[in-house]
Design an enzyme around this catalytic site. Structure first.
Site, PDB file in Angstrom:
ATOM      1  N   TYR A  66     -33.800 -58.056  20.252  1.00 57.77           N
ATOM      2  CA  TYR A  66     -33.477 -57.988  21.620  1.00 57.77           C
ATOM      3  C   TYR A  66     -33.964 -59.012  22.402  1.00 57.77           C
ATOM      4  CZ  TYR A  66     -32.432 -55.600  26.230  1.00 57.77           C
ATOM      5  OH  TYR A  66     -31.961 -55.359  27.395  1.00 57.77           O
TER       6      TYR A  66
ATOM      7  N   SER B 191     -31.760 -60.081  30.532  1.00 58.08           N
ATOM      8  CA  SER B 191     -33.194 -59.157  30.697  1.00 58.08           C
ATOM      9  C   SER B 191     -34.326 -59.968  30.788  1.00 58.08           C
ATOM     10  CB  SER B 191     -33.332 -58.210  29.225  1.00 58.08           C
ATOM     11  OG  SER B 191     -34.443 -57.739  29.208  1.00 58.08           O
TER      12      SER B 191
HETATM   13  P1  NDP Z   1     -26.871 -48.188  27.814  1.00 58.24           P
HETATM   14  O1  NDP Z   1     -27.326 -47.888  26.348  1.00 58.24           O
HETATM   15  O2  NDP Z   1     -26.758 -47.112  28.664  1.00 58.24           O
HETATM   16  O3  NDP Z   1     -25.338 -48.925  27.856  1.00 58.24           O
HETATM   17  C1  NDP Z   1     -25.016 -49.805  26.745  1.00 58.24           C
HETATM   18  C2  NDP Z   1     -23.443 -50.363  27.157  1.00 58.24           C
HETATM   19  O4  NDP Z   1     -23.035 -50.756  26.183  1.00 58.24           O
HETATM   20  C3  NDP Z   1     -22.558 -48.918  27.276  1.00 58.24           C
HETATM   21  O5  NDP Z   1     -21.799 -48.898  28.150  1.00 58.24           O
HETATM   22  C4  NDP Z   1     -21.965 -48.810  25.865  1.00 58.24           C
HETATM   23  O6  NDP Z   1     -20.512 -48.517  26.167  1.00 58.24           O
HETATM   24  C5  NDP Z   1     -21.954 -50.228  25.381  1.00 58.24           C
HETATM   25  N1  NDP Z   1     -21.701 -50.755  24.090  1.00 58.24           N
HETATM   26  C6  NDP Z   1     -22.667 -50.472  23.238  1.00 58.24           C
HETATM   27  N2  NDP Z   1     -22.221 -50.944  22.111  1.00 58.24           N
HETATM   28  C7  NDP Z   1     -20.941 -51.423  22.155  1.00 58.24           C
HETATM   29  C8  NDP Z   1     -19.859 -51.863  21.449  1.00 58.24           C
HETATM   30  N3  NDP Z   1     -20.237 -52.050  20.054  1.00 58.24           N
HETATM   31  N4  NDP Z   1     -18.827 -52.136  21.795  1.00 58.24           N
HETATM   32  C9  NDP Z   1     -18.588 -52.099  23.275  1.00 58.24           C
HETATM   33  N5  NDP Z   1     -19.503 -51.593  24.339  1.00 58.24           N
HETATM   34  C10 NDP Z   1     -20.776 -51.247  23.633  1.00 58.24           C
HETATM   35  O7  NDP Z   1     -27.815 -49.255  28.330  1.00 58.24           O
HETATM   36  P2  NDP Z   1     -27.796 -49.888  29.893  1.00 58.24           P
HETATM   37  O8  NDP Z   1     -26.805 -49.522  30.858  1.00 58.24           O
HETATM   38  O9  NDP Z   1     -29.250 -49.997  30.143  1.00 58.24           O
HETATM   39  O10 NDP Z   1     -27.592 -51.448  29.271  1.00 58.24           O
HETATM   40  C11 NDP Z   1     -26.678 -52.236  29.636  1.00 58.24           C
HETATM   41  C12 NDP Z   1     -27.079 -53.685  29.695  1.00 58.24           C
HETATM   42  O11 NDP Z   1     -27.993 -53.851  30.796  1.00 58.24           O
HETATM   43  C13 NDP Z   1     -27.210 -54.264  28.396  1.00 58.24           C
HETATM   44  O12 NDP Z   1     -26.843 -55.396  28.284  1.00 58.24           O
HETATM   45  C14 NDP Z   1     -28.726 -54.189  28.425  1.00 58.24           C
HETATM   46  O13 NDP Z   1     -29.451 -55.108  27.764  1.00 58.24           O
HETATM   47  C15 NDP Z   1     -29.091 -54.544  30.013  1.00 58.24           C
HETATM   48  N6  NDP Z   1     -30.320 -54.448  30.440  1.00 58.24           N
HETATM   49  C16 NDP Z   1     -30.807 -52.892  30.547  1.00 58.24           C
HETATM   50  C17 NDP Z   1     -32.215 -52.864  31.098  1.00 58.24           C
HETATM   51  C18 NDP Z   1     -32.533 -51.478  31.305  1.00 58.24           C
HETATM   52  O14 NDP Z   1     -33.928 -51.610  31.716  1.00 58.24           O
HETATM   53  N7  NDP Z   1     -31.656 -50.268  31.076  1.00 58.24           N
HETATM   54  C19 NDP Z   1     -32.906 -53.677  31.580  1.00 58.24           C
HETATM   55  C20 NDP Z   1     -32.313 -55.231  31.313  1.00 58.24           C
HETATM   56  C21 NDP Z   1     -31.063 -55.343  30.870  1.00 58.24           C
HETATM   57  P3  NDP Z   1     -20.067 -47.209  25.045  1.00 58.24           P
HETATM   58  O15 NDP Z   1     -21.059 -46.451  24.724  1.00 58.24           O
HETATM   59  O16 NDP Z   1     -19.333 -46.377  26.207  1.00 58.24           O
HETATM   60  O17 NDP Z   1     -19.092 -47.731  24.168  1.00 58.24           O
END
Ligand code: NDP
Length: 263
Positions: free
Chosen positions: A162, A148
């Protein structure tokens, strides 16, 4: 020179947290460029965007909680039996926690550092036999960690664990790249700026205009921006790149991320 520089035909990939948000963007791009893709989610298949992904190409679903004791081992076992080897690992699953400085709870550190740093490391460690079986001298296997802008630029949102977690993930990316090059595995990170997903929806609904105004390129990250970076790092085009943290943030990390004025 081959014009197939960006093709992923014949490659097998895993995207953690591939059922929504940035994970779906990653899985869709890998499928569109020809890979067979497995995604993980804690939720049931029907509660994710799996069906839409499966319409784009061969897709597998692994239901597991990566933060649970046996989560990572379950993924290894599912991949070993269903795919046999692994060309591409995308460590996308992540979590954030925002709270004012004085109230920031100890449990935030445990939860965030576990999923955002320890789990990606454990994934590489556990899946090494599968990655090593697929990697070759001029066609290495790939690990791409989703970092990020908060991991290498000081932002204004109160997401302390984070920021530390993503900085840690960027550094682990470099350390693993140095260790795994000789085993025919590259390790890189993509460091996106703000993307509209469940993670950021509330923040961006409140501050989206200010975020866009402060960005040198004047917009949020879009799915094609994530796809472009990911396909470069996972295809033949990126075979000689390792240990890189690629900013995909429209120039936010050059300075304006820290001078952003919130509404
Ligand atoms: P979301 O909250 O939409 O997605 C988070 C994802 O992580 C979901 O697919 C969820 O899967 C998964 N997850 C969470 N906890 C667990 C767990 N314990 N075990 C397995 N899977 C888990 O956020 P984003 O799509 O935005 O984030 C995805 C990545 O992108 C992250 O690493 C985030 O830090 C990064 N990012 C996002 C930015 C943004 O602005 N959105 C900017 C920079 C980086 P499920 O709920 O299906 O289990």
């Amino acid at each position: 020179m081959s014009t197939d520089l960006f093709s992923l035909k014949g490659k097998q990939a895993l995207v953690t947290g591939g059922g929504r948000g940035v994970g779906v963007m990653c899985a869709a791009a890998l499928l569109d460029f020809g890979a067979e893709v497995a995604i993980t989610s804690r939720r049931a298949k029907e509660e994710t965007e799996f069906a839409a992904l499966a319409e784009r190409g061969p897709c597998h679903f692994i239901q597991t909680d990566l933060a649970a004791t046996h989560g990572v081992a379950e993924v290894y076992e599912a991949l070993r039996t269903r795919l046999g080897t692994l060309d591409i690992l995308v460590n996308n699953a992540g979590v954030t926690w925002g709270a004012p400085l004085e109230e920031y709870p100890a449990e935030a550190w445990e939860k965030v550092l576990k999923l955002d740093v320890a789990v990606p490391f454990r994934m590489v460690q556990t899946l090494l036999p599968l990655l090593e079986a697929a990697g070759k001298h001029r066609a290495p296997s790939r690990v791409v960690n989703i970092g990020s802008v908060d991991g290498h630029a000081v932002g204004v949102f109160d997401n302390f664990a984070y920021a530390a977690g993503k900085a840690g993930l960027h550094q682990v990316t470099k350390v693993l790249a140095q260790r795994l090059g000789s085993r025919h595995i590259t390790v890189n990170a993509i460091a996106p700026g703000p993307v509209m997903t469940k993670m950021t929806a509330a923040l961006l609904e409140e501050n989206g205009a200010a975020v866009v105004d402060a960005n040198p390129l004047g917009r949020l990250v879009e799915s094609s921006d994530i796809a472009g970076a990911l396909i470069y790092l996972t295809s033949a085009a990126g075979a000689y790149v390792t240990g890189a943290v690629l900013p995909v943030d429209g120039g936010f990390s050059l300075g304006s991320w820290s001078s952003l004025r919130l509404t």
